[in-house]
Design a protein around this motif. Sequence first.
Motif, PDB file in Angstrom:
ATOM      1  N   GLY A 167       0.501  -1.064   0.104  1.00 25.72           N
ATOM      2  CA  GLY A 167      -0.396  -0.121   0.026  1.00 25.72           C
ATOM      3  C   GLY A 167       0.898   1.193  -0.137  1.00 25.72           C
ATOM      4  N   ARG A 168       1.579   0.827  -0.649  1.00 22.22           N
ATOM      5  CA  ARG A 168       2.595   2.260  -0.519  1.00 22.22           C
ATOM      6  C   ARG A 168       2.691   2.980  -2.015  1.00 22.22           C
ATOM      7  NH1 ARG A 168       5.972   3.107   4.524  1.00 22.22           N
ATOM      8  NH2 ARG A 168       6.389   4.769   3.582  1.00 22.22           N
ATOM      9  N   ILE A 169       3.746   4.175  -1.545  1.00 23.79           N
ATOM     10  CA  ILE A 169       3.826   4.611  -3.391  1.00 23.79           C
ATOM     11  C   ILE A 169       4.877   4.538  -4.016  1.00 23.79           C
ATOM     12  CG2 ILE A 169       3.245   6.932  -4.840  1.00 23.79           C
ATOM     13  CD1 ILE A 169       0.762   5.544  -4.074  1.00 23.79           C
ATOM     14  N   ALA A 170       5.180   3.793  -5.079  1.00 20.18           N
ATOM     15  CA  ALA A 170       6.560   4.190  -5.841  1.00 20.18           C
ATOM     16  C   ALA A 170       5.955   4.498  -7.435  1.00 20.18           C
ATOM     17  CB  ALA A 170       6.631   2.634  -5.533  1.00 20.18           C
ATOM     18  N   VAL A 171       7.179   5.577  -7.598  1.00 24.06           N
ATOM     19  CA  VAL A 171       7.263   5.937  -8.340  1.00 24.06           C
ATOM     20  C   VAL A 171       7.700   5.542  -9.341  1.00 24.06           C
ATOM     21  CG1 VAL A 171       8.374   8.325  -9.462  1.00 24.06           C
ATOM     22  CG2 VAL A 171       8.035   8.465  -7.143  1.00 24.06           C
ATOM     23  N   CYS A 172       7.362   5.505 -10.460  1.00 15.93           N
ATOM     24  CA  CYS A 172       6.986   4.415 -11.972  1.00 15.93           C
ATOM     25  C   CYS A 172       8.318   4.814 -12.219  1.00 15.93           C
ATOM     26  CB  CYS A 172       6.460   4.455 -13.313  1.00 15.93           C
ATOM     27  SG  CYS A 172       4.391   3.307 -12.360  1.00 15.93           S
ATOM     28  N   ARG A 173       9.039   4.081 -13.400  1.00 17.23           N
ATOM     29  CA  ARG A 173       9.833   4.255 -14.163  1.00 17.23           C
ATOM     30  C   ARG A 173       9.567   5.345 -15.967  1.00 17.23           C
ATOM     31  NH1 ARG A 173      10.876  -1.384 -13.354  1.00 17.23           N
ATOM     32  NH2 ARG A 173      10.117  -1.494 -15.509  1.00 17.23           N
ATOM     33  N   PRO A 174      10.817   5.723 -16.148  1.00 13.89           N
ATOM     34  CA  PRO A 174      10.294   7.024 -17.241  1.00 13.89           C
ATOM     35  C   PRO A 174       9.610   6.229 -18.601  1.00 13.89           C
ATOM     36  CG  PRO A 174      12.330   7.529 -16.736  1.00 13.89           C
ATOM     37  CD  PRO A 174      12.280   6.280 -15.446  1.00 13.89           C
ATOM     38  N   GLY A 175       9.035   6.148 -19.269  1.00 12.94           N
ATOM     39  CA  GLY A 175       8.175   4.944 -20.312  1.00 12.94           C
ATOM     40  C   GLY A 175       7.226   4.383 -19.351  1.00 12.94           C
ATOM     41  N   GLU A 176       7.260   4.043 -18.321  1.00 19.84           N
ATOM     42  CA  GLU A 176       6.208   3.294 -17.757  1.00 19.84           C
ATOM     43  C   GLU A 176       4.563   3.712 -16.870  1.00 19.84           C
ATOM     44  OE1 GLU A 176       6.282   0.240 -13.741  1.00 19.84           O
ATOM     45  OE2 GLU A 176       8.500   1.724 -14.304  1.00 19.84           O
ATOM     46  N   ARG A 223     -10.921  11.503   1.577  1.00 22.56           N
ATOM     47  CA  ARG A 223      -9.595  10.323   2.014  1.00 22.56           C
ATOM     48  C   ARG A 223      -9.075   9.435   1.872  1.00 22.56           C
ATOM     49  NH1 ARG A 223     -12.731  10.800   6.091  1.00 22.56           N
ATOM     50  NH2 ARG A 223     -14.185   9.364   6.463  1.00 22.56           N
ATOM     51  N   LYS A 224     -10.193   8.639   0.720  1.00 22.53           N
ATOM     52  CA  LYS A 224      -9.658   7.694  -0.365  1.00 22.53           C
ATOM     53  C   LYS A 224      -8.296   8.066  -1.107  1.00 22.53           C
ATOM     54  CE  LYS A 224     -12.174   3.957  -0.015  1.00 22.53           C
ATOM     55  NZ  LYS A 224     -13.479   3.558  -0.804  1.00 22.53           N
ATOM     56  N   CYS A 225      -8.745   9.816  -1.752  1.00 23.18           N
ATOM     57  CA  CYS A 225      -7.931   9.847  -2.628  1.00 23.18           C
ATOM     58  C   CYS A 225      -5.791  10.406  -2.293  1.00 23.18           C
ATOM     59  CB  CYS A 225      -8.289  11.310  -3.228  1.00 23.18           C
ATOM     60  SG  CYS A 225      -9.504  11.113  -4.010  1.00 23.18           S
ATOM     61  N   PHE A 226      -5.922  10.235  -1.632  1.00 18.80           N
ATOM     62  CA  PHE A 226      -4.343  10.101  -0.411  1.00 18.80           C
ATOM     63  C   PHE A 226      -4.138   9.141  -0.250  1.00 18.80           C
ATOM     64  CE2 PHE A 226      -6.928  14.300  -0.470  1.00 18.80           C
ATOM     65  CZ  PHE A 226      -6.074  15.041  -1.210  1.00 18.80           C
ATOM     66  N   VAL A 227      -3.081   8.880  -0.414  1.00 19.93           N
ATOM     67  CA  VAL A 227      -2.507   7.590   0.378  1.00 19.93           C
ATOM     68  C   VAL A 227      -0.297   7.532  -0.007  1.00 19.93           C
ATOM     69  CG1 VAL A 227      -1.609   4.889  -0.563  1.00 19.93           C
ATOM     70  CG2 VAL A 227      -3.869   6.567  -1.315  1.00 19.93           C
ATOM     71  N   ASP A 228      -0.123   7.925   1.642  1.00 18.77           N
ATOM     72  CA  ASP A 228       2.100   7.591   1.016  1.00 18.77           C
ATOM     73  C   ASP A 228       1.775   9.366   1.355  1.00 18.77           C
ATOM     74  OD1 ASP A 228       3.186   6.299   2.655  1.00 18.77           O
ATOM     75  OD2 ASP A 228       3.727   5.540   0.537  1.00 18.77           O
ATOM     76  N   GLY A 229       1.297  10.575   1.047  1.00 18.09           N
ATOM     77  CA  GLY A 229       1.289  12.286   1.172  1.00 18.09           C
ATOM     78  C   GLY A 229       1.373  12.099   0.121  1.00 18.09           C
ATOM     79  N   TRP A 230       0.296  11.504  -0.764  1.00 21.00           N
ATOM     80  CA  TRP A 230       0.693  11.756  -2.491  1.00 21.00           C
ATOM     81  C   TRP A 230      -1.227  11.107  -2.712  1.00 21.00           C
ATOM     82  CZ3 TRP A 230       3.787  12.811  -6.615  1.00 21.00           C
ATOM     83  CH2 TRP A 230       5.466  12.597  -6.053  1.00 21.00           C
ATOM     84  N   TYR A 231      -1.500  13.207  -3.288  1.00 15.13           N
ATOM     85  CA  TYR A 231      -3.240  12.441  -4.177  1.00 15.13           C
ATOM     86  C   TYR A 231      -3.033  12.400  -5.583  1.00 15.13           C
ATOM     87  CZ  TYR A 231      -6.768  14.531  -7.201  1.00 15.13           C
ATOM     88  OH  TYR A 231      -7.750  14.417  -7.701  1.00 15.13           O
ATOM     89  N   LEU A 232      -3.827  10.924  -5.770  1.00 11.35           N
ATOM     90  CA  LEU A 232      -3.881  10.049  -6.539  1.00 11.35           C
ATOM     91  C   LEU A 232      -5.204  10.713  -7.939  1.00 11.35           C
ATOM     92  CD1 LEU A 232      -3.681   6.978  -5.110  1.00 11.35           C
ATOM     93  CD2 LEU A 232      -1.326   8.051  -5.745  1.00 11.35           C
ATOM     94  N   SER A 233      -4.411  10.953  -8.782  1.00 13.89           N
ATOM     95  CA  SER A 233      -5.976  11.404  -9.058  1.00 13.89           C
ATOM     96  C   SER A 233      -6.585  10.613 -10.703  1.00 13.89           C
ATOM     97  CB  SER A 233      -4.949  12.820 -10.661  1.00 13.89           C
ATOM     98  OG  SER A 233      -4.619  11.899 -11.212  1.00 13.89           O
TER      99      SER A 233
END
Length: 586
Positions: free
Chosen positions: A406-415, A440-450
Amino acid sequence: MIPEVISKQPAAGRYPPNLRDYAAACAQFSWADARAALSGLPDGGLNIAYEAVDRHAAGSRATHVALRWLGQDGTRHDYTYADLRDLSSRFANVLRGLGCGPGSRVFVLAGRIPELYVSVLGTLKSGGVSCTLFSAFGPEPIHTRLEIGAADVLVTTESLYRKKVAGLRERLPRLRQVLLVGDRDAETAVADTLDFRKMLAAASADFQVERTSPDDPALLHFTSGTTGKPKGAVHVHGAVVAHHVTGQLALDLHPEDVFWCTADPGWVTGMSYGIISPLTNGVTSIVDEGDFDAERWYSILRQEQVSVWYTAPTAVRMMMKGGTAAVRRHEFPALRFIASVGEPLNPQAVLWGIEAFGLPIHDNWWQTETGGIMIANYAAMAIKPGSMGRPLPGVEAAVVHQTAEGRIAVCRPGEEGELALRAGWPSMFRGYLGNGERYRKCFVDGWYLSGDLARQDDDGYVWFVGRADDVIKSSGHLIGPFEVESALTEHPAVAEAGVIGKPDPVQFETVKAFVALKQGHEPSEALRRELLGFARKRLGAAVAPKEIDFLPALPHTRSGKIMRRLLKARELGLPEGDTSTLEGTA
Ligand code: ATP
Ligand code: MG
């Protein structure tokens, strides 16, 4: 052919771009500096309307034209910053007189008439929360929004009231007052309502702006309803910092600009960029009461010497439908910068800007929830047609996925992944009215998911893939409808395309396209086959549509977005869901 990059000339001329070097701007930017560029209230606090109007009215811009209003019938009326200060102060006093204090909800249901702008600004000055509704809504969508938004006061016109609101009054016990702008200059006498103009004229033009803080609610906006039932997003006075700075960086506003945002204030773009951003930047903002009409728009651009123009892909596609020759009959020597928002801007449309106006169209991305532009193509930055550009300085945007923990991981370029923003920018929404859980569900791990899917390339440009809800899964591939739609619009006969996934027992989903043709082209079996082949050549068999249907026009939201969920529901014979924002209904 579509070039991969449109490079820009080095900044020269009378208006060197505000953002000249993207990397340097990102390194130097701070929100504290952006806040310091505003004045703040004299005794502390921050108020959107004070920054938009009163601070200019108190200084050298008092006599500068703030709003130039173009009536449908050809009337033209200028309002200076001093005029707007006085009128909005009068309205704030009217609200006070009605017992509306800070936090009161003041709705406006009207076309783009001057009273709408006065009401919004006066409400903000009084510390109230402003909510503008699109005037073409029918009674039920109006009722739903007034009820969810717990409206205290409604400003509307006499005819809209008679047609749409009068019958709802009994079901809106909380709505205390309705102020009517009469259809004629004469006084209105409609039961249970007050006369807007009469009350404004009787009110004092002196008003001390309520001492609001950056965290106080200011605006309520309903989303476009593209993917489902519209949600009411709450914004605060602190958002003005983002409205102001994005006007400079993403729209390249300069003090002498004549700016035209074509969006209706019933949608967030028409509020953030049709009212607040141009005014905080002290420019002249054009308001056109009329609806889209290509010829009328070209005349406005020319006659009003619009220098910065903010519009939407749907309008661009309609202009493209009418052809380049119609544009070329006019000249636009003042026009310097064109931007677009709301939907994916097909690469073809970016280039059409060059063909028709001699200027590329700069796509940018944001949502009701973000309150202001978050990703943009800037005046001095090379454009990659089809990309939404790069994140605003001060905004941390990334394409991410969620890990099993359930953590947020940044994708690689192109992914491909979900477009996310690090929470905390000033115009971030602070809630969905009546739906804390969803917020509340829009926010995970300090990020807003669009809720939008995208990828970011090696240069940091962000490419829209589709809404998470619209993405098609076919034979193990994830297909973004935008890519397919853009390929189809490269064909000279195609004006607009909408693409959906159609359930399939073998492939899970197959790609189906709906196409509206340009003037002078008729649907035929031969054209269908030609388009299928054309798309297959560009996209490959795995991504290209298997089926194409012709439609006279695609279903759009009133804010101009293709409603793919409706195309899908109709195709599958399913219920259409909430259609309150569908264009052409009342
Ligand atoms: P709802 O949330 O009710 O379904 P909506 O998302 O259409 O409606 P808005 O907030 O008006 O409501 O629109 C924001 C959305 O519009 C974005 O999330 C994105 O999907 C789309 N959008 C906006 N600008 C762009 C752009 N430049 N390119 C691609 N898509 C865009
Ligand atoms: Mg949305």
